[in-house]
Design a protein around this motif. Sequence first.
Motif, PDB file in Angstrom:
ATOM      1  N   ILE A   1      21.375  20.460  51.953  1.00  0.00           N
ATOM      2  CA  ILE A   1      22.204  21.267  52.946  1.00  0.00           C
ATOM      3  C   ILE A   1      22.125  20.607  54.438  1.00  0.00           C
ATOM      4  O   ILE A   1      23.152  20.599  55.034  1.00  0.00           O
ATOM      5  N   ASP A   2      20.837  20.222  54.666  1.00  0.00           N
ATOM      6  CA  ASP A   2      20.664  19.772  56.105  1.00  0.00           C
ATOM      7  C   ASP A   2      21.470  18.358  56.288  1.00  0.00           C
ATOM      8  O   ASP A   2      22.444  18.035  56.969  1.00  0.00           O
ATOM      9  N   LYS A   3      21.287  17.535  55.234  1.00  0.00           N
ATOM     10  CA  LYS A   3      21.667  16.087  55.160  1.00  0.00           C
ATOM     11  C   LYS A   3      23.133  16.015  55.127  1.00  0.00           C
ATOM     12  O   LYS A   3      24.099  15.236  55.614  1.00  0.00           O
ATOM     13  N   GLN A   4      23.835  16.963  54.143  1.00  0.00           N
ATOM     14  CA  GLN A   4      25.271  16.990  53.952  1.00  0.00           C
ATOM     15  C   GLN A   4      26.087  17.991  54.907  1.00  0.00           C
ATOM     16  O   GLN A   4      27.159  18.252  54.755  1.00  0.00           O
ATOM     17  N   ASN A   5      25.505  18.506  55.967  1.00  0.00           N
ATOM     18  CA  ASN A   5      26.115  19.060  56.969  1.00  0.00           C
ATOM     19  C   ASN A   5      26.836  20.601  56.463  1.00  0.00           C
ATOM     20  O   ASN A   5      27.798  20.542  56.810  1.00  0.00           O
ATOM     21  N   ILE A   6      26.117  21.268  55.677  1.00  0.00           N
ATOM     22  CA  ILE A   6      26.703  22.335  55.218  1.00  0.00           C
ATOM     23  C   ILE A   6      26.358  23.547  56.186  1.00  0.00           C
ATOM     24  O   ILE A   6      25.399  23.920  56.181  1.00  0.00           O
ATOM     25  N   ARG A   7      27.260  24.200  56.414  1.00  0.00           N
ATOM     26  CA  ARG A   7      27.293  25.347  57.378  1.00  0.00           C
ATOM     27  C   ARG A   7      28.285  26.507  57.158  1.00  0.00           C
ATOM     28  O   ARG A   7      29.320  26.374  56.796  1.00  0.00           O
ATOM     29  N   VAL A   8      27.499  27.782  56.890  1.00  0.00           N
ATOM     30  CA  VAL A   8      28.353  28.816  56.628  1.00  0.00           C
ATOM     31  C   VAL A   8      29.112  29.166  57.785  1.00  0.00           C
ATOM     32  O   VAL A   8      28.474  29.755  58.714  1.00  0.00           O
ATOM     33  N   LEU A   9      30.442  29.385  57.875  1.00  0.00           N
ATOM     34  CA  LEU A   9      31.298  29.661  59.073  1.00  0.00           C
ATOM     35  C   LEU A   9      31.323  31.036  59.181  1.00  0.00           C
ATOM     36  O   LEU A   9      31.267  31.701  60.170  1.00  0.00           O
ATOM     37  N   GLY A  10      31.333  31.896  57.795  1.00  0.00           N
ATOM     38  CA  GLY A  10      31.474  33.448  58.039  1.00  0.00           C
ATOM     39  C   GLY A  10      32.074  34.079  56.685  1.00  0.00           C
ATOM     40  O   GLY A  10      32.463  33.097  55.813  1.00  0.00           O
ATOM     41  N   TRP A  11      31.924  35.252  56.790  1.00  0.00           N
ATOM     42  CA  TRP A  11      32.413  36.084  55.539  1.00  0.00           C
ATOM     43  C   TRP A  11      33.661  36.248  55.212  1.00  0.00           C
ATOM     44  O   TRP A  11      34.598  36.543  56.418  1.00  0.00           O
ATOM     45  N   VAL A  12      34.627  35.985  54.111  1.00  0.00           N
ATOM     46  CA  VAL A  12      35.881  36.258  53.910  1.00  0.00           C
ATOM     47  C   VAL A  12      36.074  37.725  53.518  1.00  0.00           C
ATOM     48  O   VAL A  12      35.787  38.254  52.576  1.00  0.00           O
ATOM     49  N   PHE A  13      36.671  38.329  54.463  1.00  0.00           N
ATOM     50  CA  PHE A  13      36.985  39.958  54.527  1.00  0.00           C
ATOM     51  C   PHE A  13      38.278  40.136  54.056  1.00  0.00           C
ATOM     52  O   PHE A  13      38.597  41.392  53.671  1.00  0.00           O
ATOM     53  N   TRP A  14      39.306  39.216  54.124  1.00  0.00           N
ATOM     54  CA  TRP A  14      40.682  39.632  53.941  1.00  0.00           C
ATOM     55  C   TRP A  14      41.458  38.334  53.530  1.00  0.00           C
ATOM     56  O   TRP A  14      41.090  37.405  54.019  1.00  0.00           O
ATOM     57  N   TRP A  15      42.393  38.453  52.381  1.00  0.00           N
ATOM     58  CA  TRP A  15      43.364  37.429  52.184  1.00  0.00           C
ATOM     59  C   TRP A  15      44.258  37.854  51.766  1.00  0.00           C
ATOM     60  O   TRP A  15      44.629  38.862  51.070  1.00  0.00           O
ATOM     61  N   SER A  16      45.644  36.990  51.821  1.00  0.00           N
ATOM     62  CA  SER A  16      47.024  37.432  51.300  1.00  0.00           C
ATOM     63  C   SER A  16      47.328  36.530  50.288  1.00  0.00           C
ATOM     64  O   SER A  16      47.287  35.282  50.582  1.00  0.00           O
ATOM     65  N   THR A  17      47.969  36.705  49.236  1.00  0.00           N
ATOM     66  CA  THR A  17      48.535  35.796  48.264  1.00  0.00           C
ATOM     67  C   THR A  17      50.039  35.981  48.061  1.00  0.00           C
ATOM     68  O   THR A  17      50.414  37.135  47.667  1.00  0.00           O
ATOM     69  N   LEU A  18      50.827  34.878  48.227  1.00  0.00           N
ATOM     70  CA  LEU A  18      52.264  35.016  47.905  1.00  0.00           C
ATOM     71  C   LEU A  18      52.387  34.712  46.188  1.00  0.00           C
ATOM     72  O   LEU A  18      51.853  33.761  45.757  1.00  0.00           O
ATOM     73  N   ASN A  19      53.360  35.517  45.683  1.00  0.00           N
ATOM     74  CA  ASN A  19      53.560  35.314  44.279  1.00  0.00           C
ATOM     75  C   ASN A  19      54.340  34.130  44.239  1.00  0.00           C
ATOM     76  O   ASN A  19      55.599  33.850  44.931  1.00  0.00           O
ATOM     77  N   LYS A  20      53.937  33.134  43.399  1.00  0.00           N
ATOM     78  CA  LYS A  20      54.566  31.688  43.595  1.00  0.00           C
ATOM     79  C   LYS A  20      55.954  31.787  42.746  1.00  0.00           C
ATOM     80  O   LYS A  20      56.550  30.749  42.568  1.00  0.00           O
ATOM     81  N   ARG A  21      56.283  32.879  41.974  1.00  0.00           N
ATOM     82  CA  ARG A  21      57.177  32.955  40.838  1.00  0.00           C
ATOM     83  C   ARG A  21      58.163  34.117  41.327  1.00  0.00           C
ATOM     84  O   ARG A  21      57.469  35.346  41.007  1.00  0.00           O
ATOM     85  N   ARG A  22      59.309  34.134  41.505  1.00  0.00           N
ATOM     86  CA  ARG A  22      60.263  35.419  41.822  1.00  0.00           C
ATOM     87  C   ARG A  22      60.521  35.614  40.134  1.00  0.00           C
ATOM     88  O   ARG A  22      61.331  34.698  39.604  1.00  0.00           O
ATOM     89  N   PRO A  23      60.568  36.898  39.843  1.00  0.00           N
ATOM     90  CA  PRO A  23      60.780  36.949  38.447  1.00  0.00           C
ATOM     91  C   PRO A  23      62.606  37.191  38.236  1.00  0.00           C
ATOM     92  O   PRO A  23      63.111  37.539  39.260  1.00  0.00           O
ATOM     93  N   ALA A  24      63.005  36.573  37.197  1.00  0.00           N
ATOM     94  CA  ALA A  24      64.438  36.252  37.052  1.00  0.00           C
ATOM     95  C   ALA A  24      64.962  37.829  36.528  1.00  0.00           C
ATOM     96  O   ALA A  24      64.426  38.746  35.751  1.00  0.00           O
ATOM     97  N   VAL A  25      66.116  37.998  37.102  1.00  0.00           N
ATOM     98  CA  VAL A  25      66.576  39.516  36.732  1.00  0.00           C
ATOM     99  C   VAL A  25      67.549  39.187  35.546  1.00  0.00           C
ATOM    100  O   VAL A  25      68.417  38.439  35.734  1.00  0.00           O
ATOM    101  N   PRO A  26      67.164  40.032  34.445  1.00  0.00           N
ATOM    102  CA  PRO A  26      67.819  40.040  33.276  1.00  0.00           C
ATOM    103  C   PRO A  26      69.407  40.617  33.417  1.00  0.00           C
ATOM    104  O   PRO A  26      69.637  41.308  34.317  1.00  0.00           O
ATOM    105  N   PHE A  27      70.242  39.962  32.796  1.00  0.00           N
ATOM    106  CA  PHE A  27      71.594  39.843  32.555  1.00  0.00           C
ATOM    107  C   PHE A  27      71.795  41.451  31.962  1.00  0.00           C
ATOM    108  O   PHE A  27      71.401  41.746  30.987  1.00  0.00           O
ATOM    109  N   LEU A  28      72.608  42.356  32.768  1.00  0.00           N
ATOM    110  CA  LEU A  28      72.863  43.477  32.258  1.00  0.00           C
ATOM    111  C   LEU A  28      74.265  43.831  31.686  1.00  0.00           C
ATOM    112  O   LEU A  28      75.036  43.273  32.321  1.00  0.00           O
TER     113      LEU A  28
END
Length: 248
Positions: free
Chosen positions: A221-248
């Motif tokens: 941990i010391d040799k490789q400079n591993i440092r805890v920056l902080g706690w992840v308390f929130w995230w947002s995720t974008l849906n990578k795929r917009r669903p296709a609208v079926p033909f009606l």
Amino acid sequence: MKKNTSGPRFKALLEKAKITTTGFAAFFDTEPQNIHNWYTRGVPAYRMEEVSRLLSVNSDWLKTGEGPQDSKHLRLLDEAGNTFDAQAIRGIYTVVEPTDVKLPLFKEIPIAPGSCKTHVAEDPGQFIRLPKSHLDSLEIKYTDVFCVHMIGNGMGERIEDGSTLAIDRGLTKVIDGEIYAIEHDGMLRIKYLHRMPGNALRLRSYNKAEHPDEIFNAEQIDKQNIRVLGWVFWWSTLNKRRPAVPFL
């Protein structure tokens, strides 16, 4: 020069408007203790006009208690740059707290121009806005928060590549099984952390099939400079795929 005795009057104005010390401090982007100090020491001279405008009072009256309390010629600016008469809102001393806060964005940046070695640092001029209520609900100080973008699929499908995350620098103590942002020899990583005997640390990915657990002892941990920056308390995720609208 007349003495600045504004403290008690300033405090009374906030109490009358039911504005908390913490709320006013957040509006001014300062610590509550600073506002609390104004109650006894007085509003600083360089802040006097600004505070007076917000509370729709005469700055001379606020400073010394002399003269009229109301400023009949006071003009205020709204967010669009338009002016309006402060007399229209006098008697209702309202400070509107921001509904969201502007948070700095951090990323991996070369430590020097042309260098291949990086460190995690603020990306100048880049910000993310989050509702202030998110932070308040978790008792997180907004001055402790920064944001990053998720890189890679180590936490997918929990946190997708490209997601925006908010990090609380006020919580760096490792709580087993919580998600943290760490800096690993200049590299930004998002992992579940677990404490191990001998002050060792285990890094775990959500996508364990492609990213097996990593265990680092205290020396590593010391040799490789591993440092805890902080706690992840929130995230947002974008849906990578917009669903296709079926033909009606």
